[in-house]
Motif scaffolding. Structure first.
Motif, mmCIF file in Angstrom:
data_model
loop_
_atom_site.group_PDB
_atom_site.id
_atom_site.type_symbol
_atom_site.label_atom_id
_atom_site.label_comp_id
_atom_site.label_asym_id
_atom_site.label_seq_id
_atom_site.Cartn_x
_atom_site.Cartn_y
_atom_site.Cartn_z
ATOM 1 N N ARG A 283 -59.614 -21.275 2.567
ATOM 2 C CA ARG A 283 -58.475 -20.383 3.302
ATOM 3 C C ARG A 283 -57.352 -20.957 2.956
ATOM 4 O O ARG A 283 -56.439 -20.048 2.400
ATOM 5 C CB ARG A 283 -58.960 -20.198 4.703
ATOM 6 N N LYS B 81 -54.312 -19.218 0.766
ATOM 7 C CA LYS B 81 -53.136 -18.921 1.468
ATOM 8 C C LYS B 81 -51.941 -19.399 0.945
ATOM 9 O O LYS B 81 -50.871 -18.743 0.463
ATOM 10 C CB LYS B 81 -53.126 -19.479 2.875
ATOM 11 N N ASN C 113 -54.201 -13.841 1.219
ATOM 12 C CA ASN C 113 -53.988 -13.532 2.687
ATOM 13 C C ASN C 113 -54.692 -14.142 3.483
ATOM 14 O O ASN C 113 -54.664 -13.977 4.920
ATOM 15 C CB ASN C 113 -54.439 -12.003 2.708
ATOM 16 N N GLN D 119 -57.722 -15.125 3.797
ATOM 17 C CA GLN D 119 -58.976 -14.939 3.997
ATOM 18 C C GLN D 119 -59.760 -15.870 3.211
ATOM 19 O O GLN D 119 -59.461 -16.206 1.942
ATOM 20 C CB GLN D 119 -59.622 -13.581 3.506
ATOM 21 N N ASP D 120 -60.978 -16.375 3.412
ATOM 22 C CA ASP D 120 -61.717 -17.279 2.785
ATOM 23 C C ASP D 120 -62.437 -16.492 1.478
ATOM 24 O O ASP D 120 -63.033 -15.428 1.757
ATOM 25 C CB ASP D 120 -63.082 -17.658 3.492
#
Lengths: 131, 308
Positions: free
Chosen positions: A80, A84, A89, A91-92
């Protein structure tokens, strides 16, 4: 991997990148310790050495292979954060898409991903030990 | 201030742990690093202590007060002693010149960068050493200069998990520098022939940031545990991680001498430097921590401005 923007993505106040890392790591450490206690603490403590001695991709693959709660938690947190910082965003992306991205990454991008993983672990391992 | 100078090359023949104390970071016991470029460093104070200690093991060393007096005159007295004066020998911090990196071909290379070589050349100039070759120009990221074609496949160098595109523009300067360092910096003597030859052949120039990345991320990190006396297995809670500088790393420091500053004041700077040079030149020193687990062995080489 898409290009990293240095623009601040957190709402309201502008925080430094290192503060953002600390915030993210604080949440990770709480999740991980709640989930797997000492097992998570020791995994986080050992993670930088694992990455430095064997490489980021090998480490992520090793966690995937072990696949216990604490491995899954820490691997997802690292994925994640790497995404990032690469403009995603938060999310994983999951194990396979992450590996595909890293396999195709230019050396400097792979190095950045490794650096980001190490930088977030610096915080996670301390926070996890303190919780 | 100082009237006599020499360069002190230190070549690691074992892992070296010059510690930075406990750290809030990736590793529990990291090695000392320079703040601005994150290269490993051997602090001068640690070197000075190790060299002072080494005098006790020299043949012909006079035990007791007479010997300690000489050490006080060279290195300075204990801070609690009545007659305070500065020592006559000064040890500078040792900086990174070349760092070993795993390579797909030929086992490993000696990596360096324009920045590391420029700093070495600057220090050597300060110490009055004049025949140092010109420093190669800075490379772009992901580029390398490897003079030995045996290291390359399709004009590409593979170090650990990374690929570097070879460019030949700096090759002549790199070769000259590699040859000079192999001759003057690496330990002399037959036992070190292989490493001198390899250094001259396999010194590889990287971009400053690429070199720094290896100097930061390609050190030796080892887990340590405590053994439970009863079970003979690892005890709970004793796990910690220690960082070491890898063997085959080359560092450069300085020796500077002034006239003796104690009341006796009979040793000239040249004599002070001679004393220390005789004690360490061509010797294996033990520096830093974990001596009893085989850490900290470095081969010392002292180079004077007029030595050819």
């Amino acid at each position: 991997m898409s290009t990293t923007t240095e623009k601040n993505k957190t709402p309201a106040t502008r925080t430094t990148l290192e503060q953002q890392r600390a915030q993210f790591a604080w949440q990770c450490a709480q999740e991980g310790v709640q989930l797997a206690g000492d097992e998570y603490r020791n995994l986080a403590k050992a993670a930088p050495a694992l990455i430095m001695n064997n490489g980021l991709m090998q480490t992520l693959a090793f966690y995937q292979d072990k696949n216990k709660d604490h491995h899954r938690a820490l691997a997802a947190q690292l994925r994640r954060w790497i995404m990032k910082r690469a403009g995603g965003n938060g999310q994983d992306p999951g194990f396979q898409p992450m590996m595909d991205l890293l396999l195709r990454a230019q050396p400097d991008r792979y190095r950045q991903a490794t650096d980001e993983a190490l930088r977030i672990l610096r915080w996670i391992r301390q926070f996890a030990a303190a919780l | 201030m100082f009237q006599a100078h020499a360069a002190l090359f230190l070549y690691a023949t074992s892992p070296v742990h010059m510690g930075a104390g406990q750290a809030f970071g990736l590793i529990d016991n990291p090695i000392a690093r320079e703040r601005h470029c994150e290269h490993p460093v051997f602090p001068g104070s640690g070197l000075k202590g190790a060299i002072r200690h080494r005098f006790h093991a020299l043949p012909g060393w006079i035990e007791g007060e007479k010997g300690e007096k000489l050490l006080d005159r060279l290195f300075g007295p204990e801070s609690q002693s009545g007659n305070l004066h500065a020592g006559a020998i000064s040890l500078g911090d040792a900086q990174l010149v070349a760092f070993p990196v795993r390579c797909v071909k030929q086992g490993y290379v000696y990596a360096t960068s324009a920045h590391a070589l420029a700093r070495a050349a600057r220090l050597l100039a300060q110490l009055g050493i004049q025949d140092v070759p010109a420093v190669p120009a800075t490379l772009a990221a992901n580029e390398c200069c490897a003079a030995n074609p045996e290291l390359l496949s399709d004009n590409t160098l593979h170090l650990e998990a990374f690929e570097y595109h070879n460019s030949r523009a700096q090759e002549d300067k790199l070769k000259a520098m590699a040859g000079w360092l192999a001759k003057h910096a690496l330990p002399a003597g037959e036992a070190h022939d292989y490493f001198r030859d390899k250094f001259a052949r396999d010194l590889v120039l990287l971009a400053d940031e690429d070199f720094t990345w290896f100097a930061k991320n390609a050190t030796m990190v080892e887990p340590h545990v405590r053994i439970d006396n009863k079970t003979g297995a690892a005890d709970d809670g004793g796990l910690f991680y220690t960082e070491n500088l890898p063997p085959e790393t080359l560092m450069l420091g300085s020796l500077m001498a002034s006239r003796e500053r104690s009341e006796k004041a009979e040793l000239e700077a040249e004599a002070v430097l001679q004393h220390v040079t005789q004690a360490i030149d061509g010797q294996i020193l033990q520096i830093g921590g974990d001596a009893t687990t085989g850490r900290g062995l470095v081969a010392a080489r002292v180079i004077r401005g007029n030595s050819r």
